[in-house]
Design an enzyme around this catalytic site. Structure first.
Site, PDB file in Angstrom:
ATOM      1  N   GLU A   1      15.620  -1.848  25.646  1.00 18.31           N
ATOM      2  CA  GLU A   1      14.554  -2.856  25.169  1.00 18.31           C
ATOM      3  C   GLU A   1      13.035  -2.073  24.881  1.00 18.31           C
ATOM      4  OE1 GLU A   1      16.561  -2.867  27.714  1.00 18.31           O
ATOM      5  OE2 GLU A   1      16.785  -5.110  28.279  1.00 18.31           O
TER       6      GLU A   1
ATOM      7  N   TYR B   1      20.966   0.485  26.561  1.00 17.75           N
ATOM      8  CA  TYR B   1      19.929  -0.582  26.797  1.00 17.75           C
ATOM      9  C   TYR B   1      18.693   0.196  26.363  1.00 17.75           C
ATOM     10  CZ  TYR B   1      21.514  -4.673  29.006  1.00 17.75           C
ATOM     11  OH  TYR B   1      21.914  -6.112  29.124  1.00 17.75           O
TER      12      TYR B   1
ATOM     13  N   LYS C   1      25.402  -9.914   4.030  1.00 17.40           N
ATOM     14  CA  LYS C   1      25.596 -10.733   3.008  1.00 17.40           C
ATOM     15  C   LYS C   1      25.785  -9.661   1.729  1.00 17.40           C
ATOM     16  CE  LYS C   1      24.274 -15.302   4.837  1.00 17.40           C
ATOM     17  NZ  LYS C   1      23.367 -15.004   6.000  1.00 17.40           N
TER      18      LYS C   1
ATOM     19  N   ASP D   1      12.828 -16.167   3.521  1.00 16.66           N
ATOM     20  CA  ASP D   1      14.259 -15.960   3.847  1.00 16.66           C
ATOM     21  C   ASP D   1      15.312 -15.580   2.896  1.00 16.66           C
ATOM     22  OD1 ASP D   1      16.928 -15.779   4.925  1.00 16.66           O
ATOM     23  OD2 ASP D   1      16.465 -17.597   6.064  1.00 16.66           O
TER      24      ASP D   1
ATOM     25  N   ARG E   1      27.022  -7.274  10.538  1.00  8.42           N
ATOM     26  CA  ARG E   1      26.524  -8.691  11.021  1.00  8.42           C
ATOM     27  C   ARG E   1      25.112  -8.283  11.866  1.00  8.42           C
ATOM     28  NH1 ARG E   1      28.659 -13.032  10.065  1.00  8.42           N
ATOM     29  NH2 ARG E   1      30.256 -12.204   8.981  1.00  8.42           N
TER      30      ARG E   1
ATOM     31  N   THR F   1      19.206 -11.470   6.759  1.00  8.84           N
ATOM     32  CA  THR F   1      20.519 -10.945   7.575  1.00  8.84           C
ATOM     33  C   THR F   1      20.837  -9.616   6.510  1.00  8.84           C
ATOM     34  OG1 THR F   1      21.991 -12.668   6.129  1.00  8.84           O
ATOM     35  CG2 THR F   1      21.519 -13.172   8.319  1.00  8.84           C
TER      36      THR F   1
HETATM   37  N1  DSN Z   1      26.239 -18.928   7.546  1.00 10.22           N
HETATM   38  C1  DSN Z   1      25.402 -18.617   6.459  1.00 10.22           C
HETATM   39  C2  DSN Z   1      25.903 -18.905   5.032  1.00 10.22           C
HETATM   40  O1  DSN Z   1      27.048 -18.951   4.661  1.00 10.22           O
HETATM   41  O2  DSN Z   1      25.108 -19.003   4.236  1.00 10.22           O
HETATM   42  C3  DSN Z   1      24.055 -18.788   6.479  1.00 10.22           C
HETATM   43  O3  DSN Z   1      23.805 -18.804   8.246  1.00 10.22           O
END
Ligand code: DSN
Length: 420
Positions: A61, A59, A234, A205, A240, A231
């Protein structure tokens, strides 16, 4: 990327056969199929090693060197590594690497910078925006007054004149640029100019294109915008998760919004894996990877166009494309299911001005990050396009689709993924 040898999961095999067995099935699916989901990728062995590690037991925080629990002396080091590498990768003044995923990252940014009911200008979901950019049934649409900008009907491009007109009319507190289904470049400077004129905060974003920016193929909004979320799993090919980058002046409010505002304990095993992924993306070889993703996407778009399919905007400048299926008289949901039977993973997707409902759609979204990690080149995109087109022409013919599935598996096996 070398062939992946993810841990053999000895203990899972011995102690939980149900989970072990279903994992084997998922591994088989990933090995034998063709992955065209634009937001997916395969992480390296090193990223996977960091994820399945003792950092999960802690933990922590707070932020590095300012925690609410003892025993964080090593966690502080690993989280600081992630922060420093991310700063270098994106030329960021401040980074918070704790958001668990894209939605909480965006939620934290809004929580830090907006009040309940404030107006935000963001890309309409029906035109490529994300559900956390103001979908009425998402928290974002319920708690903030999102105004959606759209794409032009003739070109499929973001209508910057409309963005300007909406900004002048609604005087938003924030202008949000970013998408989950748009295949062309965003003019960050044009957004910033409009935001400055109406006194709005700029937020980007970059979840989909972070790897292409880190790999120096697309322009980086981080030095231009106030806040940038992404994120990490990708095109960036990390675990993730997500992160928030911002100007120093917003550092404190962003950190406080992530914790204690939205989240509790950070996932330090994932943060360690983010550090690893950022190191990989800082390697100059990653630039070639990013370039290959775009080359493959353009080759795939061309090959599909040659086969009579319409690509929204006429092609792509990034890793993804939206295929308008109306020429084939097939809807997105039917195409997605048929392609799945042929071991090809895609997602149904609304196209701009789509007459169909979101669970039906007139399109599919395809992307090349995963196939590029797997070593496919533009010439392979011809074959992939042929598989996709053959399935679309065989809807309802189960026998034919089964025979395409066999060909797909045979072709995919030429690009080995896991070595066990
Ligand atoms: N699920 C993602 C996508 O496929 O673009 C976005 O959150």
């Amino acid at each position: 990327m070398k062939i992946l040898t993810y841990p053999t999961k000895k203990f899972l095999k011995e102690n939980d056969t149900k989970v072990f067995n279903v994992l084997q099935q998922e591994i088989r699916r990933q090995k034998e199929g063709i992955e065209l989901i634009a937001s997916e990728n395969y992480v390296s062995n090193t990223v996977m090693d960091a994820m399945g590690s003792a950092f999960t037991n802690k933990y922590s925080e707070g932020i590095p060197y300012k925690r609410y629990y003892g025993g964080n002396q090593f966690i502080d080091i690993v989280e600081s590594l992630a922060v420093e590498r991310a700063k270098k990768l994106f030329n960021a003044e401040h980074v918070n690497v704790q958001p668990h995923s894209g939605n909480p990252a965006n939620m934290s940014a809004y929580f830090a910078l907006l009040e309940h009911g404030d107006t935000v200008l963001g890309m309409s979901l029906a035109h490529g925006g994300h559900l956390s950019h103001g979908l009425p049934i998402n928290f974002s649409g319920r708690w903030y007054n999102f105004i959606g900008y759209t794409t032009k009907q003739d070109t499929g491009l973001i209508d910057m004149e409309e963005v300007y007109a909406l900004a002048k009319k609604h005087k938003p507190k924030m202008i949000l640029a970013g998408f989950s289904a748009y295949s062309r470049n965003i003019d960050w400077k044009a957004f910033k100019k409009i935001a400055d004129e109406v006194g709005a905060i700029t937020m980007a974003d970059i979840s989909h294109i972070a790897g292409l920016i880190a790999g120096k193929q697309l322009e980086n909004p981080v030095p231009i915008f106030d806040v940038v979320t992404t994120t990490t799993h990708k095109t960036l090919r990390g675990p993730r998760g997500a992160m928030i980058m911002c100007k120093e002046q917003f550092a404190k409010v962003i950190d406080k919004a992530v914790f204690p505002g939205i989240q509790g304990g950070p996932h330090e095993h994932i943060i360690a894996a983010k550090a690893v992924a950022f190191k990989e993306a800082l390697n100059p070889k990653f630039q070639q990877y990013a370039k290959n993703i775009i080359n493959n996407a353009q080759a795939l778009a061309d090959a599909l166009t040659k086969r009579g399919l319409n690509i929204v905007t006429g092609g792509t400048s990034n890793h993804l494309m939206l295929v308008d299926l109306r020429a084939k008289k097939v809807t997105g949901n039917i195409a997605e299911k048929a392609l799945e039977k042929a071991e090809i993973s895609v997602n149904k997707n609304l196209i701009p001005y789509d007459p169909e409902k979101p669970f039906v759609t007139s399109g599919i979204r395809l992307g090349t990050p995963a196939l590029t990690t797997r070593g496919m080149k533009p010439k392979d995109m011809e074959i992939v396009a042929e598989f996709v087109n053959k399935v679309l022409d065989s809807i309802g013919n189960e026998k034919k689709i089964r025979s395409i599935a066999k060909e797909v598996k045979k072709y995919a096996s030429k690009f080995p993924l896991f070595s066990f």
